[in-house]
Design a protein around this motif. Structure first.
Motif, PDB file in Angstrom:
ATOM      1  N   ARG A 505    -111.641 -81.931 -47.966  1.00 12.18           N
ATOM      2  CA  ARG A 505    -112.983 -81.497 -48.349  1.00 12.18           C
ATOM      3  C   ARG A 505    -114.003 -82.089 -47.372  1.00 12.18           C
ATOM      4  NH1 ARG A 505    -113.788 -77.724 -52.149  1.00 12.18           N
ATOM      5  NH2 ARG A 505    -115.571 -78.873 -52.953  1.00 12.18           N
ATOM      6  N   PRO A 506    -115.261 -81.636 -47.431  1.00  4.77           N
ATOM      7  CA  PRO A 506    -116.274 -82.206 -46.524  1.00  4.77           C
ATOM      8  C   PRO A 506    -116.456 -83.716 -46.685  1.00  4.77           C
ATOM      9  CG  PRO A 506    -117.067 -80.170 -47.488  1.00  4.77           C
ATOM     10  CD  PRO A 506    -115.794 -80.484 -48.186  1.00  4.77           C
ATOM     11  N   GLU A 507    -116.265 -84.228 -47.925  1.00  9.89           N
ATOM     12  CA  GLU A 507    -116.424 -85.669 -48.117  1.00  9.89           C
ATOM     13  C   GLU A 507    -115.215 -86.461 -47.660  1.00  9.89           C
ATOM     14  OE1 GLU A 507    -115.115 -83.836 -52.073  1.00  9.89           O
ATOM     15  OE2 GLU A 507    -116.484 -83.377 -50.413  1.00  9.89           O
ATOM     16  N   GLY A 508    -114.182 -85.783 -47.119  1.00  8.22           N
ATOM     17  CA  GLY A 508    -113.020 -86.460 -46.565  1.00  8.22           C
ATOM     18  C   GLY A 508    -111.869 -86.644 -47.522  1.00  8.22           C
ATOM     19  N   MET A 509    -112.024 -86.224 -48.789  1.00  3.59           N
ATOM     20  CA  MET A 509    -110.955 -86.372 -49.759  1.00  3.59           C
ATOM     21  C   MET A 509    -110.139 -85.083 -49.844  1.00  3.59           C
ATOM     22  SD  MET A 509    -111.132 -89.428 -50.925  1.00  3.59           S
ATOM     23  CE  MET A 509    -110.269 -89.422 -52.491  1.00  3.59           C
ATOM     24  N   TYR A 511    -108.325 -81.846 -51.396  1.00  2.57           N
ATOM     25  CA  TYR A 511    -108.811 -80.920 -52.418  1.00  2.57           C
ATOM     26  C   TYR A 511    -108.198 -81.228 -53.779  1.00  2.57           C
ATOM     27  CZ  TYR A 511    -109.980 -76.430 -54.589  1.00  2.57           C
ATOM     28  OH  TYR A 511    -110.461 -75.454 -55.426  1.00  2.57           O
ATOM     29  N   THR A 514    -110.091 -83.342 -56.439  1.00  2.93           N
ATOM     30  CA  THR A 514    -111.354 -82.844 -57.001  1.00  2.93           C
ATOM     31  C   THR A 514    -111.134 -81.856 -58.128  1.00  2.93           C
ATOM     32  OG1 THR A 514    -111.494 -80.995 -55.447  1.00  2.93           O
ATOM     33  CG2 THR A 514    -112.395 -83.109 -54.729  1.00  2.93           C
ATOM     34  N   TYR A 582    -112.338 -76.452 -45.349  1.00  2.00           N
ATOM     35  CA  TYR A 582    -112.300 -76.659 -46.791  1.00  2.00           C
ATOM     36  C   TYR A 582    -112.577 -75.323 -47.459  1.00  2.00           C
ATOM     37  CZ  TYR A 582    -117.393 -76.649 -46.409  1.00  2.00           C
ATOM     38  OH  TYR A 582    -118.669 -76.313 -46.142  1.00  2.00           O
ATOM     39  N   ARG A 590    -118.731 -77.112 -56.884  1.00  2.05           N
ATOM     40  CA  ARG A 590    -118.194 -78.287 -56.217  1.00  2.05           C
ATOM     41  C   ARG A 590    -118.700 -79.560 -56.881  1.00  2.05           C
ATOM     42  NH1 ARG A 590    -119.264 -76.407 -50.530  1.00  2.05           N
ATOM     43  NH2 ARG A 590    -120.847 -78.000 -50.626  1.00  2.05           N
ATOM     44  N   ALA A 591    -120.010 -79.619 -57.205  1.00  2.00           N
ATOM     45  CA  ALA A 591    -120.563 -80.817 -57.833  1.00  2.00           C
ATOM     46  C   ALA A 591    -119.939 -81.043 -59.206  1.00  2.00           C
ATOM     47  CB  ALA A 591    -122.080 -80.690 -57.945  1.00  2.00           C
ATOM     48  N   VAL A 594    -116.543 -82.580 -58.995  1.00  4.81           N
ATOM     49  CA  VAL A 594    -116.479 -83.986 -58.638  1.00  4.81           C
ATOM     50  C   VAL A 594    -116.934 -84.870 -59.805  1.00  4.81           C
ATOM     51  CG1 VAL A 594    -117.370 -85.748 -57.075  1.00  4.81           C
ATOM     52  CG2 VAL A 594    -116.782 -83.475 -56.208  1.00  4.81           C
TER      53      VAL A 594
END
Length: 642
Positions: A505-509, A511, A514, A582, A590-591, A594
């Motif tokens: 994902r963009p935050e580096g975690m 998929y 999440t 991603y 997405r929010a 998470v």
């Protein structure tokens, strides 16, 4: 001249003399001696060339090692070693390992070498230790001599076996420097020959054996005196002298040995101990191919054992590694050091052939342990051995059956996260110190191999605490395993789904973290590389990934549906490809994936349900790590049960 007659005369053979017979009888008597605290010892000494080594070799031939192909263990009642060039304790243990055809640990402490020697000698049933050329200990310093004498005293005391030392008269003087040790030794002196009836019998025996057509004069008194004059009564010189004149008698056509035969000026009559001619001929005609040494202890592979596991199990009996064993077996200074995965799927046959020869196995019996004989692709196995779990209950069964621990081939499969026999999860963590890493094979004093934690030195076992039943996860793993074993679209979709869940994902975690799934407790998602994430994940993350794949691909088979329609649509887009780094999901979605916040009243209701549940009543009475861990599991279960 007949070449076969000359070859027969020069052939190495045993001819029993009165002293040699008496020495062998005494050795047989000591071999049958029952173990006790103070075992009797024997010093066999005499001048160089009197046949001390010949007597020892004859005794070894009468008590040859026996290799049991069923157990893979060599029974060696008598071990004979040569004194090292310098009386250093480490070199003594190294020579002892060579005498037992054992590959010892290299670069390790002397204590470990000693432990390996003692363990192997007990395992192989050694009942007598022979040290030849012991007089060479005098080449060392005074301190080295004292240490060496203490070493052989320790071996005799600890193993409770007779100790036989052979050497020149200097050996007697060396042992006398330690009165306590010398008190244990009996002395057997191989005396020089003199002009007696025994010498007459020896020469008469030699004359009857020689392939000469005419009657020889070896039985006359004149010939006896001549022989003693030219040989000083040394056994090996007498044999070498008679051999030389006999060969000359055949070549000249005289076909008899007379007194004049010894006066032939053209004869070359050496007065030194003769070398073994048969060994010399073997060396001259030796093949340039390096010979393979045989391992004294070579455990038989189990039917479902993993190839690299068997190699480590064999090496553990020598406190060594497979690489060091290969170097010792082939006599090379170093061996290849391939990746651990290539040891389970060898690319060539040279290594498997080497191990088969050294362990006295058929090459096919070693090759069947390879993963490539399972009929599955390389991508269907866990590439890192540190991520392959073991079943502690299976290992406990090995102990109950009196067998070595061993790793099953099926544990290397990517779907292997639960033991199908005991229905518990496969483990890569120590149950005592909770550290991860490869478990280590070690040989115990009882001569069996066990898997140890390399951090806390505890044997891997399921007896510490009760494991959870993982029947549901086993059903998922079986479903994934059946699909991977088939060649078709299902296997391709499983590989695609694993890449889908582990795309970043963009935050580096990844998929998969999440999606609101119950993540492995206390474990960060590992970094993955390549197109097959399942092959590089530890068991806990593989179990989570396979559960997600089963829900995504086999939704008709699974009892519960975890994923929303948006996740399934994202997977269909991923299958069609190409896709971005991603998955394109709306910002609001997405929010929510998470944070996934709920109303406060809902959290109160979940907390009330936790307190009233059976799991809360069965919490540990004392506060601490175990209690906090159990509460965390109850909270995760409540949050994920919708």
């Amino acid at each position: 001249m007949k070449p076969e007659d000359v070859a027969w005369i020069r052939a190495d053979r045993w001819l029993e003399t009165a002293d040699a017979r008496a020495a062998l009888v005494r050795l047989e008597d000591l071999l049958s001696y029952p173990p006790r605290d103070r075992m009797p010892c024997l010093l066999l000494y005499g001048d160089t060339g009197m046949g001390k080594t010949k007597v020892i070799r004859k005794f070894l031939l009468d008590h040859e090692p026996i290799f049991d192909r069923g157990t893979g263990v060599t029974s060696m009642p008598v071990v004979a070693m040569q004194m090292p060039a310098e009386p250093v304790e480490r070199d003594v243990y190294g020579e002892l390992l060579n005498a037992m055809s054992a590959s010892g640990p290299s670069g390790d402490a002397t204590f470990r070498l000693k432990t390996t020697c003692l363990t192997l000698m007990r395992r192989m049933g050694v009942r007598m230790l022979i040290i030849d050329e012991i007089h060479t200990m005098l080449t060392g310093t005074y301190r080295q001599q004292r240490v060496f004498l203490n070493v052989i005293r320790f071996l005799a005391n600890d193993l409770k076996v007779p100790l036989i030392c052979a050497g020149t008269d200097l050996a007697r003087q060396a042992l006398l420097t330690d009165p306590q040790l010398a008190e244990r030794f009996e002395a057997f002196h191989l005396k020089l020959w003199s002009n007696t009836q025994q010498l007459a019998q020896l020469l008469a025996s030699l004359g009857s054996l020689l392939p000469l057509r005419e009657q020889s004069q070896l039985g006359t008194a004149a010939v006896r005196r001549k022989v003693l004059e030219m040989t000083d009564g040394v056994t090996v010189r007498i044999f070498r002298l008679i051999e030389t004149v006999a060969v000359e008698a055949v070549r000249s056509g005289k076909e008899a040995i007379t007194l004049e035969s010894f006066d032939n000026g053209s004869l070359v009559l050496p007065l030194v101990a003769m070398a073994r001619l048969s060994e010399g001929r073997l060396q001259r005609h030796a093949s340039p191919v390096r010979p393979v040494r045989l391992l004294a202890i070579a455990p038989r592979p189990f039917e479902d054992e993993l190839l690299n596991c068997w190699r480590w199990r064999v090496a553990s009996h020598y406190s060594s590694s497979p690489r060091q064993v290969e170097s010792w077996v082939c006599g090379a200074s170093g061996a290849s050091n391939p990746h651990l995965f290539s040891n389970d799927i060898p690319t060539g046959q040279s290594a498997t052939r080497l191990w088969a020869l050294a362990c006295r196995l058929k090459q096919a019996d070693v090759e069947r342990l390879s993963l490539q004989n399972t009929g599955r692709s390389r991508a269907s196995f866990v590439s890192d051995p540190a991520h392959r779990g073991v079943c502690p209950s299976c290992l406990d069964e090995n102990v109950e059956e009196g067998r070595d621990h061993y790793c099953r081939r099926c544990w290397a499969c990517v779907e292997a996260v639960v033991c199908p026999r005991h229905k518990i999860g496969l483990e890569i963590k120590c149950a005592v110190c909770f550290r991860t890493g490869l478990f280590q094979f070690r040989s115990t004093p009882a001569g069996v191999a066990r898997l140890f934690c390399r951090h806390c030195d505890v044997v891997v076992s399921a007896r510490k605490f009760q494991r959870r039943d993982q029947t549901a996860l086993l059903q998922v793993a079986s479903l994934i395993g059946e699909a991977i074993g088939k060649v078709g679209s299902e296997r391709e979709r499983i590989e695609t789904a694993s890449r889908f869940f582990w795309s970043l994902r963009p935050e580096g975690m990844p998929y998969i973290t999440t999606l609101g799934l119950p993540l492995p407790y206390g474990q960060r998602p590992p970094p993955t590389a390549g197109n097959a994430p399942l092959t590089s994940l530890p068991p806990a993350w593989r179990a989570l990934t396979m559960t997600a794949i089963a829900d995504l691909i086999f939704e008709d088979t699974c009892k519960t549906a975890r994923f929303s329609a948006s996740v399934r649509e994202a997977f269909r887009q991923f299958e069609r490809g190409p896709v971005p780094e991603y998955h394109q999901v709306s910002l609001r979605t997405r929010a929510a994936s998470v944070l996934n916040l709920r109303a406060e009243s809902e959290y109160r209701q979940l907390a009330r349900g936790i307190v009233e549940s059976e799991g809360w009543k069965s919490l540990p009475s004392k506060t601490g790590r175990a209690s906090s861990r159990a509460i965390g599991k109850l909270m995760l279960r409540a949050l994920n049960d919708e």
